[in-house]
Design a protein around this motif. Structure first.
Motif, PDB file in Angstrom:
ATOM      1  N   ALA A  32       0.833  -1.200   0.000  1.00 39.05           N
ATOM      2  CA  ALA A  32       0.000   0.000   0.000  1.00 39.05           C
ATOM      3  C   ALA A  32       0.863   1.244   0.000  1.00 39.05           C
ATOM      4  CB  ALA A  32      -0.923  -0.019   1.216  1.00 39.05           C
ATOM      5  N   LEU A  33       1.966   1.203   0.771  1.00 38.91           N
ATOM      6  CA  LEU A  33       2.865   2.353   0.812  1.00 38.91           C
ATOM      7  C   LEU A  33       3.520   2.582  -0.549  1.00 38.91           C
ATOM      8  CD1 LEU A  33       5.233   3.244   3.692  1.00 38.91           C
ATOM      9  CD2 LEU A  33       6.142   3.174   1.376  1.00 38.91           C
ATOM     10  N   PRO A  41      -1.325   1.915  -8.665  1.00 38.92           N
ATOM     11  CA  PRO A  41      -2.156   1.044  -7.814  1.00 38.92           C
ATOM     12  C   PRO A  41      -1.818  -0.423  -8.001  1.00 38.92           C
ATOM     13  CG  PRO A  41      -3.402   1.758  -9.719  1.00 38.92           C
ATOM     14  CD  PRO A  41      -2.067   2.450  -9.814  1.00 38.92           C
ATOM     15  N   LEU A  42      -0.875  -0.919  -7.221  1.00 41.85           N
ATOM     16  CA  LEU A  42      -0.380  -2.283  -7.396  1.00 41.85           C
ATOM     17  C   LEU A  42      -1.490  -3.327  -7.253  1.00 41.85           C
ATOM     18  CD1 LEU A  42       2.953  -1.997  -5.384  1.00 41.85           C
ATOM     19  CD2 LEU A  42       2.685  -2.008  -7.863  1.00 41.85           C
ATOM     20  N   ASN A  60      -3.422   3.447 -17.488  1.00 43.86           N
ATOM     21  CA  ASN A  60      -2.531   4.057 -16.499  1.00 43.86           C
ATOM     22  C   ASN A  60      -3.351   4.950 -15.584  1.00 43.86           C
ATOM     23  OD1 ASN A  60      -0.711   5.893 -15.192  1.00 43.86           O
ATOM     24  ND2 ASN A  60       0.842   5.394 -16.726  1.00 43.86           N
ATOM     25  N   ALA A  61      -3.334   4.662 -14.282  1.00 51.63           N
ATOM     26  CA  ALA A  61      -4.157   5.404 -13.327  1.00 51.63           C
ATOM     27  C   ALA A  61      -3.673   6.843 -13.140  1.00 51.63           C
ATOM     28  CB  ALA A  61      -4.173   4.693 -11.986  1.00 51.63           C
ATOM     29  N   ILE A  62      -2.453   7.131 -13.573  1.00 50.06           N
ATOM     30  CA  ILE A  62      -1.905   8.483 -13.382  1.00 50.06           C
ATOM     31  C   ILE A  62      -2.292   9.400 -14.529  1.00 50.06           C
ATOM     32  CG2 ILE A  62       0.228   9.829 -13.173  1.00 50.06           C
ATOM     33  CD1 ILE A  62       1.477   7.378 -11.869  1.00 50.06           C
ATOM     34  N   THR A  63      -2.107   8.935 -15.753  1.00 53.37           N
ATOM     35  CA  THR A  63      -2.378   9.797 -16.906  1.00 53.37           C
ATOM     36  C   THR A  63      -3.799   9.655 -17.427  1.00 53.37           C
ATOM     37  OG1 THR A  63      -1.674   8.121 -18.497  1.00 53.37           O
ATOM     38  CG2 THR A  63       0.033   9.568 -17.602  1.00 53.37           C
ATOM     39  N   LYS A  64      -4.419   8.511 -17.174  1.00 50.83           N
ATOM     40  CA  LYS A  64      -5.750   8.189 -17.688  1.00 50.83           C
ATOM     41  C   LYS A  64      -5.768   8.038 -19.212  1.00 50.83           C
ATOM     42  CE  LYS A  64      -7.454   8.931 -13.511  1.00 50.83           C
ATOM     43  NZ  LYS A  64      -7.886   7.853 -12.625  1.00 50.83           N
ATOM     44  N   THR A 249      -3.097  12.108 -10.875  1.00 49.39           N
ATOM     45  CA  THR A 249      -3.141  11.597  -9.510  1.00 49.39           C
ATOM     46  C   THR A 249      -3.397  12.719  -8.503  1.00 49.39           C
ATOM     47  OG1 THR A 249      -1.882  10.467  -7.806  1.00 49.39           O
ATOM     48  CG2 THR A 249      -0.633  11.812  -9.307  1.00 49.39           C
ATOM     49  N   ASN A 250      -4.078  12.375  -7.428  1.00 51.96           N
ATOM     50  CA  ASN A 250      -4.361  13.377  -6.394  1.00 51.96           C
ATOM     51  C   ASN A 250      -3.419  13.245  -5.201  1.00 51.96           C
ATOM     52  OD1 ASN A 250      -5.314  10.994  -5.411  1.00 51.96           O
ATOM     53  ND2 ASN A 250      -7.255  11.775  -4.655  1.00 51.96           N
ATOM     54  N   TYR A 251      -2.309  12.515  -5.358  1.00 55.14           N
ATOM     55  CA  TYR A 251      -1.317  12.418  -4.295  1.00 55.14           C
ATOM     56  C   TYR A 251      -0.394  13.630  -4.358  1.00 55.14           C
ATOM     57  CZ  TYR A 251      -2.767   7.554  -3.758  1.00 55.14           C
ATOM     58  OH  TYR A 251      -3.486   6.414  -3.538  1.00 55.14           O
TER      59      TYR A 251
END
Length: 263
Positions: A32-33, A41-42, A60-64, A249-251
Motif C-alpha cells: 500500500a505504501l 495502484p499495485l 494508467n491510473a496516473i495519466t488516464k 493523480t491526487n497524491y
C-alpha cells in the motif's frame, strides 16, 4: 498470478551475492505504501492481471490516457522509515536484524533525500525534529560507535551525530556499517548545513536549510536566531512520468524546492 512482496539481503561487497529473507505471497503494508509512493495502484493492477488482462491493456491510473505498461521517470524521492516501540516490551533486545520488530512505518516525499528523510523522522512521532535530534542520548563517541556497529532503532541518528561531531568520517561510517556511501554523504549534507548555521543566518542559507529538510526549531537551535522570515513551501504532485504526460493523480506533497504549485 497476483501480488507478491519479496525482501532481499544484499552483500555490500558483492552485488551478485544476495539472499531472499522474506516472501509474502499476498498484499503487505509495504504494498500500500509503494502504491502511494508511486501513484501506481499495485493491488488494482494485480487484480486485473488475474482476470486475464495484460499490462498494455490496463489504463494508467496516473495519466488516464496511456497504459500501465511503462517505465517510471521520477522527479521526487520517497523515504520509508519503520517505527519501533521496543521499550514497551520486556526482554526484547534493541537489536535490528531481519526479524520483524517494527510496529508500523511512515513515508515522506521530497525532492531530495535529505528533505525526505528529515520529514520522515518528524513523522515517526518519537520526539525528534530530525537526524540531529535524537530522543536517545548519544553524547560520546563510544555510545555513537556502539549504535553504528550494532544496528539499533537509533542507528540513523548515530550516523548523523558521528558526522556532526567529527567522531567519524563518512568513509569510516561506511566501513563500520556498510551503509551505502551515497546515503552517508547525503546525511553529511545535513550535518554540514547545521554547522554552517552556527556562523550566522541569512535568507540564502535559510532557503538552503529548509530545502535540506531542517525544521524551524532546528534552524533556530543551530543558528541561535528565531526564524521569522516568511518562506512557504510549494505543493507538488506525484508524477511518475516526470511531466512527459499530464498527471491526474491526487497524491500531493509539500517541498521547499520549486517556485510554483502544481495544483
Amino acid at each position: 498470478v497476483g501480488e507478491c512482496n519479496i525482501q532481499y539481503a544484499l552483500n555490500p561487497d558483492d552485488e551478485n551475492d544476495y539472499r531472499v529473507i522474506e516472501v509474502n505471497a499476498r498484499l503487505s503494508r509495504s504494498s500500500a505504501l509503494a502504491s502511494k509512493a508511486t501513484g501506481y495502484p499495485l493491488a488494482a493492477v494485480a487484480a486485473e492481471i488475474m482476470l486475464g488482462k495484460t499490462l498494455p491493456e490496463i489504463p494508467n491510473a496516473i495519466t488516464k490516457k496511456t497504459t500501465a505498461f511503462f517505465e517510471p521517470a521520477l522527479d521526487y524521492i520517497a523515504v520509508k522509515i519503520p517505527r519501533w516501540d521496543l521499550q514497551k516490551f520486556r526482554k526484547v533486545k534493541h537489536i535490528i536484524s531481519t526479524e520483524m520488530k517494527s510496529v508500523g512505518e511512515v513515508m515522506a516525499l521530497g525532492r531530495t533525500f535529505p528533505e525526505a528523510i528529515q520529514k520522515a523522522v518528524r513523522m515517526l512521532n518519537v520526539g525528534s525534529q530530525g537526524v540531529l535530534d535524537c530522543p536517545n542520548k548519544i553524547d560520546t563517541k563510544e555510545v555513537c560507535e556502539e549504535h553504528l556497529r550494532v544496528a539499533s532503532p537509533w542507528r540513523l541518528w548515530a550516523v548523523a551525530y558521528g558526522l556532526y561531531n567529527e567522531w567519524f568520517s563518512s568513509e569510516e561510517i561506511y566501513q563500520i556499517t556498510k551503509i551505502d556511501r551515497w546515503f552517508v554523504t547525503q546525511l553529511e549534507r545535513i550535518t554540514n548545513m547545521a554547522k554552517s548555521l552556527q556562523a550566522g543566518l541569512d535568507n540564502e542559507k535559510l532557503r538552503e536549510a529548509k530545502a535540506l529538510g531542517l525544521s524551524d526549531k532546528q534552524i533556530s537551535a543551530f543558528s541561535g536566531t528565531a526564524v521569522k522570515r516568511n518562506f512557504r513551501p510549494v505543493t507538488k504532485q506525484i508524477d511518475t512520468l516526470a511531466a512527459e504526460f499530464p498527471a491526474q493523480t491526487n497524491y500531493l506533497y509539500m517541498t521547499y524546492h520549486g517556485e510554483k504549485d502544481d495544483v
